[in-house]
Structure formats: structure tokens, C-alpha cells
Design a protein around this motif. Structure first.
Motif, mmCIF file in Angstrom:
data_model
loop_
_atom_site.group_PDB
_atom_site.id
_atom_site.type_symbol
_atom_site.label_atom_id
_atom_site.label_comp_id
_atom_site.label_asym_id
_atom_site.label_seq_id
_atom_site.Cartn_x
_atom_site.Cartn_y
_atom_site.Cartn_z
ATOM 1 N N GLY A 38 54.253 51.160 36.887
ATOM 2 C CA GLY A 38 53.587 52.438 38.198
ATOM 3 C C GLY A 38 52.150 52.686 37.468
ATOM 4 N N THR A 39 51.377 53.256 38.413
ATOM 5 C CA THR A 39 49.679 53.547 38.135
ATOM 6 C C THR A 39 49.782 55.142 38.855
ATOM 7 O OG1 THR A 39 47.314 52.523 38.224
ATOM 8 C CG2 THR A 39 48.817 52.470 40.100
ATOM 9 N N ARG A 40 48.491 55.409 38.480
ATOM 10 C CA ARG A 40 48.215 56.538 39.140
ATOM 11 C C ARG A 40 47.749 56.799 40.893
ATOM 12 N NH1 ARG A 40 42.533 59.206 37.266
ATOM 13 N NH2 ARG A 40 42.054 57.092 37.750
ATOM 14 N N GLY A 41 47.284 55.748 41.184
ATOM 15 C CA GLY A 41 46.647 55.938 42.310
ATOM 16 C C GLY A 41 45.713 57.039 42.499
ATOM 17 N N TRP A 42 45.082 56.516 43.586
ATOM 18 C CA TRP A 42 43.786 57.667 44.536
ATOM 19 C C TRP A 42 43.940 57.341 45.687
ATOM 20 C CZ3 TRP A 42 41.507 59.979 41.467
ATOM 21 C CH2 TRP A 42 40.423 61.104 40.727
ATOM 22 N N VAL A 43 43.094 58.864 46.366
ATOM 23 C CA VAL A 43 43.135 58.702 47.145
ATOM 24 C C VAL A 43 42.392 57.061 48.933
ATOM 25 C CG1 VAL A 43 42.337 60.763 47.926
ATOM 26 C CG2 VAL A 43 40.561 59.191 47.392
ATOM 27 N N THR A 44 42.583 56.986 49.585
ATOM 28 C CA THR A 44 42.573 55.641 50.201
ATOM 29 C C THR A 44 41.311 56.113 50.780
ATOM 30 O OG1 THR A 44 44.205 56.515 51.694
ATOM 31 C CG2 THR A 44 44.463 55.280 49.666
ATOM 32 N N PRO A 45 40.604 55.034 51.806
ATOM 33 C CA PRO A 45 39.437 54.796 52.350
ATOM 34 C C PRO A 45 40.065 55.651 54.052
ATOM 35 C CG PRO A 45 40.063 52.973 51.223
ATOM 36 C CD PRO A 45 40.931 53.306 50.709
ATOM 37 N N GLU A 47 42.197 51.184 40.575
ATOM 38 C CA GLU A 47 43.787 51.464 40.988
ATOM 39 C C GLU A 47 44.493 50.441 41.786
ATOM 40 O OE1 GLU A 47 45.671 53.795 39.028
ATOM 41 O OE2 GLU A 47 43.777 54.553 37.723
ATOM 42 N N VAL A 48 44.093 50.077 42.347
ATOM 43 C CA VAL A 48 44.287 49.017 43.172
ATOM 44 C C VAL A 48 44.790 47.725 42.496
ATOM 45 C CG1 VAL A 48 44.209 47.312 44.742
ATOM 46 C CG2 VAL A 48 43.945 49.609 44.855
#
Length: 238
Positions: free
Chosen positions: A118-125, A141-142
Motif C-alpha cells: 500500500g501507499t497513501r494515494g492522493w486526490v486524482t485529476p 503516489e502513482v
């Protein structure tokens, strides 16, 4: 070994923060979080905690909250959330984590025949207010998701679970770099949190047939969600 998940504990032992400012769903926090965990989790269970673990700004202060989590039943795997400002270099974190807690960062860990990454991720386009600085973090993050999925593949488990803090998509459920990787690597499921006060009926529960488990603590009424069991114990129920 059962697998459970709950995100967003938002603990703050050093400087208590009343979570009810975020809505009535947080009434009784953090006591209700600890109580319902103890009512639900057995000592040999595996619990995934995808981010927003502590409000602390410094690692030494966060260790108080991490110790509280360590004292709870079960084996824990943590990953970073957007409010985990205390998160230090991974070498230091792993060296000082209380026993029974494992931290993920660009890698993966195997329990029986189940691999957790896993990872944090983020808001996406396409997200409202998405800025150029968001683009940089999103792309980073990707890449981190790709690294953790590749690390998981190398561990050769029978099933892989992905921990993200952010949801996989924007509110319009548009494809993005995260979804493309999920489609490519085909994990058994994705757990995430971050969202609070949302209508869960409007959240998607699958992406291309892959289960998406929304496990924010307040949405679960602080009861860790049972996802299934490791393959060595029984057939997966994910």
C-alpha cells in the motif's frame, strides 16, 4: 488468521483533540474506538490501518498513540495518511515501532499466503480544486503504488490486499493512474478511508471486479471490518 481493516483512528494522546467538531459520528472517540476494537479483534487477527493514525506532529508524540494501538489485540499493519505528519524515515519508524505493528512504505509484507501492500494515494485529476502541486504528488503516489504492487508480486502470495488512504478515484469515478495499476496487477481487494460524513450508498464498491472496501472509522461506527482470512487458514472471503 482473520483479516480486518479500519482507517482514520485520529488518535491524539499527547494533545487530545475533540473529534466531535467533525460531526456527531465521532461521539465517544477515542474510547469507543478502543472498546469496539477489543470487542471485535482476536489476538491472532491481522488488522490493516490505512492512514490518519495520529494527529501528532512529531514522531515522539505519535509513539504514544502507536503504543496504544500496539496494546490492542491483533497484529497491525499501518500505512500513511495525509494527516500523519509525524511519519519519519521508514528506517527510524521500523526501528522504534512497538512490537506487533508493521509499517508499509514502497514495499509489501506477507502473512501466510496473503500479501499486504500500500501507499497513501492522493486526490486524482478531475477532482474539484485539483492544482499543479497536486499533480506532482499524485504522480509520485502513482509510482509508489506501482513499487508496492511490484514488491507484493515478488512475494508470490496467493492473494494481495492494497492499503490506500485516499479513495481510488475522484467523485466522478474517472479512471486514473491508480485505477490503471489496480487493473494491471489485479489485487484481491483495496481498503481505503479518508472520507468522512459521506453517503456510502454513493461510493463504488468494485473497480473492474476488484472489491473496494471503505473502512473509515466513523463510517464503521468504530468496529473493524472483517474482510476474510489468510489463505493458509481458509478460503478467502474477500
Amino acid at each position: 488468521m482473520r483479516i480486518l481493516a479500519i482507517a482514520d483512528p485520529h488518535l491524539s494522546r499527547k494533545t487530545p483533540k475533540p473529534m466531535t467538531i467533525f460531526g456527531p459520528g465521532w461521539a465517544g472517540h477515542p474510547d469507543v474506538f478502543f472498546q469496539r476494537w477489543c470487542e471485535t479483534v482476536q489476538p491472532d487477527d491481522l488488522v490493516l490501518i490505512p492512514g490518519d493514525i495520529s494527529w501528532a506532529m512529531h514522531f515522539r508524540d505519535a509513539l504514544l498513540d502507536l503504543q496504544d494501538i500496539a496494546d490492542l489485540p491483533g497484529i497491525k499493519v499501518i500505512s500513511r495518511g495525509n494527516h500523519d505528519y509525524w511519519w519519519p524515515a521508514i528506517t527510524r519508524l521500523r526501528a522504534e515501532l512497538p512490537a506487533g505493528i508493521y509499517a508499509l512504505q514502497n514495499d509489501a509484507i506477507r502473512f501466510d499466503d496473503t500479501v499486504i501492500c500500500g501507499t497513501r494515494g492522493w486526490v486524482t485529476p478531475g477532482t474539484e480544486g485539483f492544482k499543479p502541486e497536486d499533480e506532482k504528488i499524485y504522480l509520485r503516489e502513482v509510482e509508489r503504488l506501482r513499487l508496492t504492487l511490484e514488491a507484493a508480486r515478488k512475494l508470490e502470495g496467493k492473494q494481495v490486499l492494497v492499503m490506500l488512504h485516499y479513495p481510488l478515484t475522484n467523485a466522478a469515478f474517472e479512471p486514473n493512474g491508480f485505477t490503471r495499476l489496480i487493473e494491471e496487477y489485479r489485487p484481491a481487494g483495496v481498503v481505503y478511508g479518508h472520507l468522512h460524513g459521506v453517503n456510502q450508498d454513493k461510493l463504488i464498491r468494485h473497480w473492474c471486479g476488484i472489491p473496494l472496501h471503505f473502512v473509515a472509522a466513523d463510517a464503521l461506527k468504530f468496529v473493524p471490518r472483517v474482510l476474510g482470512k489468510t489463505e493458509a487458514s481458509a478460503d478467502s472471503a474477500l
